[in-house]
Structure formats: C-alpha cells, structure tokens
Design an enzyme around this catalytic site. Structure first.
Site: not given
Ligand code: BJW
Ligand code: ZN
Length: 288
Positions: A154, A186
């Site tokens: 990401h 830019c």
């Molecule tokens: C611990 C702990 C400790 C805590 N020890 N554990 C419907 C169905 C399926 C997919 C989609 C849908 N509608 C849309 C989509 C696509 C979408 C998606 O997946 N959405 C879902 C949410 C439904 N995906 C996208 O859009 C992606 N692109 C894509 O698919 O392109 C193709 C496409 C294009 C056009 C249209 C459709 C498709 C891009 C995804 C980009 C995600 N971006 C982010 C933000 C990044 C920038 C920023 O930082 O601001 O990435 S969102 C955010 O979530 C970030 C993270 O990397 C990502 C994942 O989160 P993560 O790491 O899992 O964190 P948490 O908070 O969710 O979980 C933490 C966990 O840790 C918990 O379980 C805790 O229990 C645990 N924990 N402390 C151990 N100490």
């Molecule tokens: Zn540029």
C-alpha cells in the site's frame, strides 16, 4: 498441535507456550516462508490501527480521506490528516515484533515480507538489526548478497507522489497544509503532490502484487500478523499458500475472516509472540 501435521484442529485460540513452540518448529522447518503484516504489528509502536477499538476508521470516514476523489475535492484536509500521521510515524520506533521479522529476513534467504503498512517501520527495523549484527551484538547474517525481500503493498506514507505525472519524491519533507498555496508541488510538472499510498479504488502496483502472490504460492508457511484481513487484494494472498498445500498461521488479538482457515491461530500481541516464533533466528540455529 503437532507441528509436523498442520491439518490439526482449526479455529482454536492458542497462545500458550506449547503452541508457540510447535508453530516455531513448523516455521523453522518450512521451505519458503511468507509473512503478511498489517496495522496490528505497528500498534505496539503507538501507531493507530484502522479498524480495531480506537482505530482511525472509528473517528474518520475513509471516503473523506483515503480516496482519490477526497483528494481531488479537498487536498488540504487530506494532507493535514496525513501530515499528522506522518509526524506520529517519525516519532515512533520499531518494536520487538518488527525486529523479530527483520531477524528472520536477515537470517534466511527464503523469507518474503509482504506488508500492508505504510509506516516504513519494517525497513527501519531491518536497518537497526543489520547494524546490530555488524556491531557483533546479534547472531550472524545469512550467506549470499541478496537483499531481504520486503514488499510494501500500500505504498509508504513518508514518500510523496505527483498526482498528475506520477513522479515520486522519496524524501520526507514537512507539509504545511494551512492553505492550498502551501501544499507541495511537483518539480517536473507543477502538479499537486500527494501521499505515495494506495487509496480505496486504486490499483496496487501490479509487479509488487504479482511478486507477493508468487511468494505466497511458493511458500510452505504463511504467517499473517495484525491484520483484520478484510481489505483486498491483500487479504487474498494467504489463500495462495493454502491453495498450494501450505499452512496458515495467524497472530492477532481477535478472530478474522481467515481464522477458520488457519492451521493455528495465536491470540495475543505481536510484539510478544513474534520474538518467540522467530526465536531460532535470534539464536542463529541452522534452521535460520
Ligand atoms: C493486533 C495488535 C497487536 C491490533 N498484535 N494484532 C467489496 C468486497 C471486496 C472488495 C471490495 C469491496 N468494495 C471495494 C472493494 C475493494 C477495496 C476493499 O478491499 N474494500 C474492503 C474494505 C471492502 N480494495 C481496494 O479498493 C484496493 N484496490 C483495489 O481493489 O483495486 C482494484 C479496484 C479498483 C477499482 C474498483 C474496484 C477494485 C485498494 C485498497 C487500499 C487500502 N488502503 C488503506 C489506506 C492506505 C493509506 C493510509 O494509510 O491511509 O490501507 S485502507 C487501510 O486498510 C490501510 C491498511 O493497509 C488496510 C488494511 O488494514 P489492516 O492492516 O488490516 O488494519 P486493521 O486496523 O483493519 O486491523 C488491525 C488488526 O490488528 C486487527 O485485526 C487487530 O485485532 C489486530 N491487532 N493490535 C496483534 N498488538
Ligand atoms: Zn508531476
């Protein structure tokens, strides 16, 4: 759990030492290891997660801050929010979980780290652990000159990228988000710079994504740490290991959609569990 036959009971809350020991054995014997990390790994460094209690998406709407449409509408608000998070990242340091992963990467040449995190803490841990090794305070590094494999799915929040021509500025520069006029531009085309991260609806780097799926298919074990496993395509990566006949291990506080597919689900803090899981690396055993 018998570490040698990973198809034992599934969906268990396992965190006692015997289970950690069995998983460590499985991990150390695996030919090919992929580690998929999420925000939970950095929670122990004080970086907020997205979806857990107190997480960023509990206080903010992602569609207002983490989409290209939000940036087009109101780049100042988006930059102000990201700049505050960047400053938090700069104040933070890698925790024992990051360091345990760094040791595994430095000691074995068949480990791939795939991270959804944009904080760069895995790279900082690698730099620190490698420096410790050079200073002789840690076990020796692996042979061969290949760099450890870290795939940032990401992007990276400390970098910025032109929203018009895509030019990347890898250097962190403080952003003054008080007005549109002070936002970074830019140097090539004068377009507005944006954080170099992947927002909802945007494609991930297809080369990086392909490498992640390739590593997962080629690995006997996938360890998934600190991710809610709801964001795609990242959440699909561990399935590639399972489909290829490998084992899935989860380290998390809570149940996720992957839990029922896991061979072993260790419940607890990654900063506590990962050093134990990758302890062989610290001891410099043959397995690493
Ligand atoms: C611990 C702990 C400790 C805590 N020890 N554990 C419907 C169905 C399926 C997919 C989609 C849908 N509608 C849309 C989509 C696509 C979408 C998606 O997946 N959405 C879902 C949410 C439904 N995906 C996208 O859009 C992606 N692109 C894509 O698919 O392109 C193709 C496409 C294009 C056009 C249209 C459709 C498709 C891009 C995804 C980009 C995600 N971006 C982010 C933000 C990044 C920038 C920023 O930082 O601001 O990435 S969102 C955010 O979530 C970030 C993270 O990397 C990502 C994942 O989160 P993560 O790491 O899992 O964190 P948490 O908070 O969710 O979980 C933490 C966990 O840790 C918990 O379980 C805790 O229990 C645990 N924990 N402390 C151990 N100490
Ligand atoms: Zn540029």
């Amino acid at each position: 759990m018998d570490a040698g036959s990973p198809s034992t009971r599934r969906d268990e809350a396992l965190s006692d030492l015997a289970h950690v020991e069995a998983v460590r054995e499985l991990v150390s014997r695996a030919r090919g290891l992929v580690i998929l990390t999420g925000a939970g790994v950095s929670a122990d460094s004080g970086i907020p997660t997205f979806r857990s209690a107190g997480g960023l998406w509990g206080r903010h709407r992602p569609e207002d801050l983490a989409t290209p449409e939000a940036f087009a509408r109101d780049p100042r608000t988006v930059w102000a929010w990201y700049e505050e998070r960047r400053r938090g990242i700069l104040r933070s340091t890698p925790n024992p979980g990051h360091r345990a992963i760094a040791r595994a990467l430095l000691h074995r040449d068949d480990v791939t780290l795939v991270t959804q995190n944009v904080d760069g803490l895995h790279h900082r841990a690698l730099t620190e652990v490698a420096a410790d090794q050079r200073a002789g305070s840690d076990a020796g590094t692996r042979s061969g000159g290949a760099l450890p494999r870290v795939l940032e799915l990401h992007g990276n929040l400390l970098r910025s990228r032109c929203s018009e021509c895509g030019a990347v500025d890898a250097q962190y520069r403080e952003v003054d988000a008080q007005s549109i006029a002070t936002l970074p531009r830019c140097v090539s085309c004068d377009g507005l710079m944006r954080p170099d991260v992947v927002w909802f609806g945007e494609l991930l780097d297809q080369g990086v994504l392909a490498s992640a799926f390739e590593a997962a298919s080629a690995s006997e074990v996938c360890v998934v740490v600190g991710t809610s496993a709801v964001v795609y395509p990242a959440a699909g990566i561990p399935l590639a290991t399972l489909e290829a006949g490998g084992s899935l291990i989860q380290v998390n506080y809570e149940v996720t959609p992957l839990t029922t597919l896991c061979n072993c689900s260790l419940r607890g803090r990654s900063a506590d569990l990962l050093p134990a899981l990758f302890e062989a690396a610290r001891e410099g055993s043959d397995a690493f």
